[in-house]
Design a protein around this motif. Structure first.
Motif, short mmCIF file in Angstrom:
data_model
loop_
_atom_site.label_atom_id
_atom_site.label_comp_id
_atom_site.label_asym_id
_atom_site.label_seq_id
_atom_site.Cartn_x
_atom_site.Cartn_y
_atom_site.Cartn_z
N ALA A 50 31.48 -112.28 90.75
CA ALA A 50 32.13 -112.98 89.95
C ALA A 50 33.57 -113.61 90.67
O ALA A 50 34.54 -113.59 89.80
CB ALA A 50 32.28 -112.33 88.46
N LYS A 53 32.73 -117.46 94.22
CA LYS A 53 32.19 -117.89 95.34
C LYS A 53 31.36 -119.29 95.02
O LYS A 53 31.55 -120.26 95.59
CB LYS A 53 30.94 -116.98 95.91
CG LYS A 53 31.39 -115.55 96.33
CD LYS A 53 30.41 -114.68 96.60
CE LYS A 53 29.47 -114.20 95.71
NZ LYS A 53 30.12 -113.45 94.47
N THR A 54 30.54 -119.55 93.84
CA THR A 54 29.90 -120.30 93.62
C THR A 54 30.93 -121.48 93.23
O THR A 54 30.73 -122.76 93.72
CB THR A 54 28.79 -120.22 92.47
OG1 THR A 54 28.24 -119.21 92.64
CG2 THR A 54 28.07 -121.36 92.12
N THR A 55 31.83 -121.21 92.43
CA THR A 55 33.05 -122.18 92.06
C THR A 55 33.80 -122.80 93.20
O THR A 55 33.71 -123.95 93.36
CB THR A 55 34.19 -121.48 91.09
OG1 THR A 55 33.47 -120.82 90.18
CG2 THR A 55 35.11 -122.45 90.59
N ARG A 180 29.90 -113.70 81.94
CA ARG A 180 28.91 -114.79 82.55
C ARG A 180 27.68 -114.15 82.21
O ARG A 180 26.75 -114.70 81.78
CB ARG A 180 29.10 -115.00 84.07
CG ARG A 180 28.19 -115.57 84.74
CD ARG A 180 27.97 -115.62 86.16
NE ARG A 180 27.84 -114.32 86.54
CZ ARG A 180 27.73 -113.84 87.77
NH1 ARG A 180 28.37 -114.67 88.73
NH2 ARG A 180 27.53 -112.64 88.09
N ASP A 224 41.16 -120.97 91.91
CA ASP A 224 42.37 -121.48 91.63
C ASP A 224 43.22 -121.70 92.62
O ASP A 224 44.19 -122.52 92.76
CB ASP A 224 43.08 -120.27 91.12
CG ASP A 224 42.57 -120.07 89.58
OD1 ASP A 224 42.04 -120.89 89.03
OD2 ASP A 224 42.79 -118.96 88.91
N1 LIG Z 1 39.25 -119.98 88.82
C1 LIG Z 1 38.50 -119.53 87.47
N2 LIG Z 1 39.16 -119.34 86.50
C2 LIG Z 1 38.43 -119.20 85.62
N3 LIG Z 1 36.90 -118.85 85.46
C3 LIG Z 1 36.46 -118.77 86.62
C4 LIG Z 1 37.00 -119.27 87.89
N4 LIG Z 1 36.40 -119.02 88.84
C5 LIG Z 1 35.11 -118.67 88.42
N5 LIG Z 1 35.41 -118.71 86.95
C6 LIG Z 1 33.91 -118.21 86.08
O1 LIG Z 1 33.99 -116.83 86.60
C7 LIG Z 1 32.50 -116.62 86.50
C8 LIG Z 1 31.94 -116.36 87.98
O2 LIG Z 1 32.50 -117.44 88.80
P1 LIG Z 1 31.23 -117.57 90.02
O3 LIG Z 1 31.88 -118.94 90.77
O4 LIG Z 1 30.08 -117.70 89.46
O5 LIG Z 1 31.49 -116.50 90.86
P2 LIG Z 1 30.66 -115.72 92.03
O6 LIG Z 1 29.55 -116.81 92.42
O7 LIG Z 1 31.42 -115.40 92.99
O8 LIG Z 1 29.55 -114.75 91.30
C9 LIG Z 1 31.73 -118.07 86.14
O9 LIG Z 1 31.34 -117.93 84.84
C10 LIG Z 1 32.91 -119.15 86.27
O10 LIG Z 1 32.79 -120.09 85.67
#
Ligand SMILES: Nc1ncnc2c1ncn2[C@@H]1O[C@H](COP(=O)(O)OP(=O)(O)O)[C@@H](O)[C@H]1O
Ligand SMILES: Nc1ccn([C@@H]2O[C@H](COP(=O)(O)O)[C@@H](O)[C@H]2O)c(=O)n1
Ligand SMILES: [Mg+2]
Length: 472
Positions: A50, A53-55, A180, A224
């Motif tokens: 969380a 990474k995916t974001t 999540r 961010d």
């Molecule tokens: N900058 C951000 N601000 C608020 N929420 C975020 C942000 N980046 C990711 N999230 C949320 O946090 C959760 C995990 O993000 P994700 O990108 O899936 O992380 P990972 O792939 O590293 O596990 C998701 O629900 C996503 O929507």
């Protein structure tokens, strides 16, 4: 939502790019053993759970609109749990390197890196199993592999051209994970907190955090951090736009490839394209190359007053120019040059030759004062370079300084580039694509056939193109 993050991430990649893969697939590309597929640019994105990474990956992909990108998630390679392990799932460490089938992931990534299509498993976080259908991933320009441990195995790391670590505060990560996993992965808060304390946090410290040292780029605050993402996208653009030969010969310029440019190349290279379409799309590409080439001419700064009475700081065009086209295919580029440079003088050179040697100058008509002009040399195809070297030698013998010549070209073979740039290191070559190779008949591969025949409609009556033995 039912699907797992792994499948989400993968399908996001597909959502953005599925049509592309399919069209790529449907092209019925005849495989040519002489043509090596271009190596894709491989990016690894690691970081704690969380962390974003995916974001981050989706933000990068959304900015790479002109490239074919595929996003593969390490989660796709989780081992499926058997009935025995499923009964004790709460004791299973999904954050340990052994939870993944790394051998399978490595083999898939090696294949994609070689430009081959692969099938990636589809992992379901609710059942802890791979499910059908698996996902087909076609060759791409950019591959992104993301997951908590993608920087852990040295063999996987070695495939990567760029390694990124997304570094987000652990409290933020835990709160996002609770949110999540309860919403998307069918968990309850107690499960999430228990799993986090027993496995996620200790494995982060033991395996994930230590892999940060292998990263080329660390992104604090994940999605961010717009500045970091912009810089990464810029770097990818630079790397993709730069052919290896441009690093060896700094005077070789390949115009930035977009889907528009690739689309035009696809049309003019297709043997089935009609003469009318060939001319239309070749003209569009020629115009782009000419405009780009003109950008390499010297200029003087000039300020003008606009109708609003304001000052505009601009430049003035360089005026002492001429074009020189190589008869016959180079003549196809004259109109574009005339359209861009009002009243430009255009000279002509006709070279004849068979095979690798023996080029002969048959005809030349050049402006008398050519030695005091910058010369835009027009020839759409650079194959062995023999004709171009002959023609450019003639320009030099007329007193044109080598650095005053800009060669405008649509496709260039590496052999021709080596020959030309070694002989004339100060000449500038502006082209729209560098092809793979020359065949034994000195024709460019994949190439586009005889440009002059296709452009001027002098191919055979049955519509096929003459298999000329006169290489350029
Ligand atoms: N900058 C951000 N601000 C608020 N929420 C975020 C942000 N980046 C990711 N999230 C949320 O946090 C959760 C995990 O993000 P994700 O990108 O899936 O992380 P990972 O792939 O590293 O596990 C998701 O629900 C996503 O929507
Ligand atoms: N069946 C599974 C498989 C994995 N996890 C957890 O997912 C995390 C990795 O995914 P991110 O998107 O957060 O990088 C990892 O921390 C595993 O604990 C799971 O809970 N169940
Ligand atoms: Mg993820």
């Amino acid at each position: 939502m039912d699907s797992s993050a792994s499948v989400d991430a993968l399908s996001n990649g597909f959502k953005n790019h599925l049509s592309l893969y399919q069209s790529h697939n449907n092209n019925n590309v005849v495989s040519n053993p002489r043509v090596k597929p271009k190596q894709p640019f491989f990016i690894g994105v690691a970081g704690g759970t969380a962390s974003g990474k995916t974001t981050v990956c989706n933000m990068i992909i959304s900015q790479l609109r002109d490239q074919r990108v595929v996003l593969v998630n390490q989660d796709s390679f989780y081992h499926s749990l058997n009935a025995e392990k499923l009964k004790r799932v709460h004791e299973y460490n999904f954050d340990h390197p052994e939870a993944f089938d790394t051998e399978h992931m490595l083999s898939c990534m090696e294949q994609i890196k070689r430009g081959q299509a692969v099938t990636i498993p589809n992992y379901d976080f609710k059942t802890h199993q791979s499910i059908e259908p698996a996902c087909k991933v076609n060759p791409s320009d950019i591959i992104i592999l993301e997951g908590i441990l993608v920087l852990h195995d040295p063999r996987v790391r070695d495939l990567m051209n760029m390694k990124i670590f997304v570094d987000t505060d652990s409290d933020v990560r835990l709160s996002r994970r609770i949110q999540r996993d309860t919403v998307e992965r069918g968990r309850n808060i107690e499960n999430v907190l228990d799993q986090y304390a027993r496995f996620v946090k200790p494995s982060f410290e033991e395996f994930i955090l230590p892999s940060k040292k292998y990263a080329d780029i660390i992104i604090p605050r994940g999605g961010d951090n717009d500045v970091a993402i912009d810089l990464i996208v810029q770097h990818i653009h630079t790397k993709l736009g730069q052919h290896e030969l441009c690093k060896i010969y700094p005077n070789v310029v390949v115009i930035f490839s977009t889907f528009q440019i690739r689309g035009m190349h696809t049309l003019i290279r297709d043997a089935k394209t009609t003469k009318h379409d060939f001319v239309f799309y070749a003209d569009r590409l020629i115009r782009l190359v000419v405009e780009h080439g003109l950008g390499h001419l010297p200029f003087k700064e000039k300020q003008v007053i606009t109708p609003t009475g304001s000052v505009y700081s601009g430049v003035v065009f360089y005026k002492r120019l001429c074009g020189v086209s190589v008869i016959r295919s180079g003549e196809s580029m004259e109109n574009a040059l005339r359209a861009c440079v009002k009243g430009i003088k255009i000279g002509k050179i006709l070279i004849h030759g068979e095979g690798n040697n023996g080029r002969e100058l048959i005809y030349e008509k050049l402006p008398k004062d050519i030695s005091s002009r910058h010369v835009l040399f027009l020839d759409p195809v650079l194959a062995s370079g023999n004709s171009a070297i002959n023609a450019i030698s003639l320009l030099l013998s007329k007193g044109v300084p080598e650095s005053n010549i800009i060669f405008l070209n649509l496709i260039a073979a590496p052999d021709g580039i080596h020959a030309l740039c070694k002989r004339f290191p100060k000449l500038k070559l502006v082209t729209s694509e560098i092809d793979e190779s020359l065949n034994e008949d000195l024709r460019v591969i994949p190439g586009m056939g005889e440009f002059g025949d296709r452009y001027f409609g002098t191919d055979n009556e049955d519509g096929t193109i003459s298999n000329s033995t006169t290489p350029k």
